[in-house]
Scaffold this motif. Structure first.
Motif, PDB file in Angstrom:
ATOM      1  N   SER A  46       0.954  -1.183   0.148  1.00 39.00           N
ATOM      2  CA  SER A  46       0.126   0.160  -0.088  1.00 39.00           C
ATOM      3  C   SER A  46       0.975   1.340  -0.009  1.00 39.00           C
ATOM      4  O   SER A  46       1.247   1.822   0.918  1.00 39.00           O
ATOM      5  N   ALA A  94       0.238   3.814  -1.924  1.00 40.13           N
ATOM      6  CA  ALA A  94      -0.599   5.205  -2.110  1.00 40.13           C
ATOM      7  C   ALA A  94      -0.671   6.073  -0.925  1.00 40.13           C
ATOM      8  O   ALA A  94      -1.001   5.719   0.152  1.00 40.13           O
ATOM      9  N   ASP A 135      -7.128  11.234   3.612  1.00 41.22           N
ATOM     10  CA  ASP A 135      -8.072  10.662   4.767  1.00 41.22           C
ATOM     11  C   ASP A 135      -9.383  11.150   4.707  1.00 41.22           C
ATOM     12  O   ASP A 135     -10.182  10.302   5.508  1.00 41.22           O
ATOM     13  N   PRO A 182     -12.336   5.242   3.853  1.00 41.04           N
ATOM     14  CA  PRO A 182     -12.140   3.904   4.494  1.00 41.04           C
ATOM     15  C   PRO A 182     -10.537   3.795   4.328  1.00 41.04           C
ATOM     16  O   PRO A 182      -9.904   4.337   3.609  1.00 41.04           O
ATOM     17  N   ILE A 188      -7.855   1.614   3.450  1.00 37.96           N
ATOM     18  CA  ILE A 188      -8.028   0.465   2.669  1.00 37.96           C
ATOM     19  C   ILE A 188      -7.157  -0.675   3.117  1.00 37.96           C
ATOM     20  O   ILE A 188      -7.293  -1.661   3.118  1.00 37.96           O
ATOM     21  N   VAL A 189      -5.871  -0.176   3.618  1.00 37.39           N
ATOM     22  CA  VAL A 189      -4.807  -1.212   4.180  1.00 37.39           C
ATOM     23  C   VAL A 189      -5.366  -2.004   5.258  1.00 37.39           C
ATOM     24  O   VAL A 189      -5.056  -3.291   5.392  1.00 37.39           O
ATOM     25  N   GLY A 226       2.886  -1.596   4.456  1.00 31.20           N
ATOM     26  CA  GLY A 226       2.337  -0.239   4.344  1.00 31.20           C
ATOM     27  C   GLY A 226       3.405   0.804   4.166  1.00 31.20           C
ATOM     28  O   GLY A 226       4.569   0.335   4.356  1.00 31.20           O
ATOM     29  N   PHE A 227       3.090   1.845   4.045  1.00 29.06           N
ATOM     30  CA  PHE A 227       4.085   3.067   4.045  1.00 29.06           C
ATOM     31  C   PHE A 227       3.828   3.980   4.951  1.00 29.06           C
ATOM     32  O   PHE A 227       2.609   4.263   5.527  1.00 29.06           O
ATOM     33  N   LYS A 265       1.720   2.669  13.474  1.00 31.39           N
ATOM     34  CA  LYS A 265       0.710   2.040  12.259  1.00 31.39           C
ATOM     35  C   LYS A 265       0.977   0.705  12.025  1.00 31.39           C
ATOM     36  O   LYS A 265      -0.173  -0.010  11.803  1.00 31.39           O
ATOM     37  N   LYS A 286      -2.718  -1.021  12.238  1.00 28.18           N
ATOM     38  CA  LYS A 286      -3.229  -1.437  11.010  1.00 28.18           C
ATOM     39  C   LYS A 286      -2.804  -3.201  10.835  1.00 28.18           C
ATOM     40  O   LYS A 286      -3.280  -3.678   9.903  1.00 28.18           O
TER      41      LYS A 286
HETATM   42  N1  CTP Z   1      -3.933   4.029   3.921  1.00 33.63           N
HETATM   43  C1  CTP Z   1      -4.965   3.365   3.356  1.00 33.63           C
HETATM   44  N2  CTP Z   1      -6.278   4.043   3.384  1.00 33.63           N
HETATM   45  C2  CTP Z   1      -6.043   5.237   4.058  1.00 33.63           C
HETATM   46  C3  CTP Z   1      -5.075   5.886   4.731  1.00 33.63           C
HETATM   47  C4  CTP Z   1      -3.866   5.268   4.626  1.00 33.63           C
HETATM   48  O1  CTP Z   1      -4.742   2.263   2.993  1.00 33.63           O
HETATM   49  N3  CTP Z   1      -7.648   5.897   3.967  1.00 33.63           N
HETATM   50  C5  CTP Z   1      -2.558   3.300   4.072  1.00 33.63           C
HETATM   51  C6  CTP Z   1      -1.527   4.046   3.176  1.00 33.63           C
HETATM   52  O2  CTP Z   1      -1.377   3.598   1.854  1.00 33.63           O
HETATM   53  C7  CTP Z   1      -0.125   3.445   3.904  1.00 33.63           C
HETATM   54  C8  CTP Z   1      -0.585   3.437   5.352  1.00 33.63           C
HETATM   55  O3  CTP Z   1      -1.987   3.321   5.304  1.00 33.63           O
HETATM   56  O4  CTP Z   1       0.192   2.461   3.516  1.00 33.63           O
HETATM   57  C9  CTP Z   1      -0.346   4.696   6.264  1.00 33.63           C
HETATM   58  O5  CTP Z   1      -0.878   5.785   5.526  1.00 33.63           O
HETATM   59  P1  CTP Z   1      -0.907   7.208   6.832  1.00 33.63           P
HETATM   60  O6  CTP Z   1      -1.592   8.372   5.849  1.00 33.63           O
HETATM   61  O7  CTP Z   1       0.595   7.397   7.194  1.00 33.63           O
HETATM   62  O8  CTP Z   1      -1.564   6.727   7.787  1.00 33.63           O
HETATM   63  P2  CTP Z   1      -2.948   7.120   8.624  1.00 33.63           P
HETATM   64  O9  CTP Z   1      -3.454   5.945   9.428  1.00 33.63           O
HETATM   65  O10 CTP Z   1      -3.656   7.820   7.529  1.00 33.63           O
HETATM   66  O11 CTP Z   1      -2.388   8.292   9.743  1.00 33.63           O
HETATM   67  P3  CTP Z   1      -1.901   9.879   9.483  1.00 33.63           P
HETATM   68  O12 CTP Z   1      -2.686  10.617  10.776  1.00 33.63           O
HETATM   69  O13 CTP Z   1      -0.652  10.136   9.656  1.00 33.63           O
HETATM   70  O14 CTP Z   1      -2.273  10.226   8.068  1.00 33.63           O
END
Ligand code: CTP
Ligand code: CA
Length: 222
Positions: A97, A99, A103, A131, A133-134, A148-149, A163, A167
């Motif tokens: 993941s 992408a 959020d 949602p 996704i990961v 994840g990234f 994370k 996750k």
């Molecule tokens: N990700 C995802 N779906 C989302 C948000 C994030 O699948 N709606 C995945 C990203 O592709 C990534 C990982 O979750 O691999 C971490 O994304 P990140 O934005 O760093 O995590 P968040 O939980 O959204 O935390 P933050 O508040 O730091 O944005």
């Protein structure tokens, strides 16, 4: 060295990968997006295909050519990306993941271009959460190996570890962004974290990093 190893580790493996940003439309001419060029995800897709993997790349809006041998599916919003991931995850041995998923999305997209009213000095948008996704993928019974990234501007490793566990990822690649690092660049530096190890991949081209990363993931897969 990675090239040979990856050819053995990835031959005929199925990789599903997301890359790029998502765009959340406000009205027909405006959107909320984020700074992601898609270069890291595309480099991983290319390196995996080169190693003989069957690669499906679900891509947000980017201006990059499709890597040779990669099946690419274009999406715009997080909800569209989610729908495609739901179709493909079960067939994959590994889901990466990469992408930068938005959020939040605008609760109700306007049908017509929003007009600026001259006597109004501010406006607000009502946003609702997209949602995760990961996190959805890792909650499935038939989940693949999930990577994840985490792009962070501060506390990179601790946020990434958080994370990883929150996750329920098998592995997370953390990198520092901002101050000229990370975004829209051809190089990067990653810290790869799993329950059993933490590996620092020093600054190098995204294609070299991809090879190193695929070797680490490939070993964990087999
Ligand atoms: N990700 C995802 N779906 C989302 C948000 C994030 O699948 N709606 C995945 C990203 O592709 C990534 C990982 O979750 O691999 C971490 O994304 P990140 O934005 O760093 O995590 P968040 O939980 O959204 O935390 P933050 O508040 O730091 O944005
Ligand atoms: Ca986020």
């Amino acid at each position: 060295a990675e090239l040979l190893a990856n050819a053995q580790l990835w031959k005929q493996r199925r990789l599903l990968i997301t890359a790029g940003p998502t765009y959340e439309d406000i009205d027909p001419v405006r959107f909320i997006g984020n700074r992601s060029s898609g270069k890291m995800g595309y480099a991983i897709a290319e390196a995996a295909a080169c190693a003989g993997a069957e690669v499906t790349l679900i891509s947000g809006p980017v201006s990059l050519p499709t890597p040779f041998g990669v099946e690419r599916i274009d999406v715009r919003s997080a909800e569209q990306m989610f729908a495609e991931v739901q179709k493909y995850y079960a067939a994959a041995d590994c889901f990466i993941s990469a992408a930068a998923v938005a959020d939040f999305r605008v609760e109700q997209m306007a049908e017509q271009k929003l007009k600026k009213q001259n006597d109004v000095d501010s406006m607000s948008l009502n946003l609702v959460k997209n949602p995760d996704i990961v996190a959805w993928v890792t909650a499935q019974q038939d989940k693949p190996f999930v990577v994840g990234f985490a792009a962070e501007t501060e506390n990179v490793e601790s946020y990434a570890r958080d994370k990883l566990s929150r996750k329920k990822l098998d592995m997370i690649c953390a990198n520092q962004v901002g101050q000229g690092l990370g975004f829209e660049r051809d190089d990067n530096r990653l810290t790869v974290i799993s329950a059993s190890e933490t590996l620092a991949l020093p600054q190098s081209s995204k294609s070299e990093l991809s090879s190193k990363l695929l070797k680490i993931i490939g070993k964990a897969l087999s």
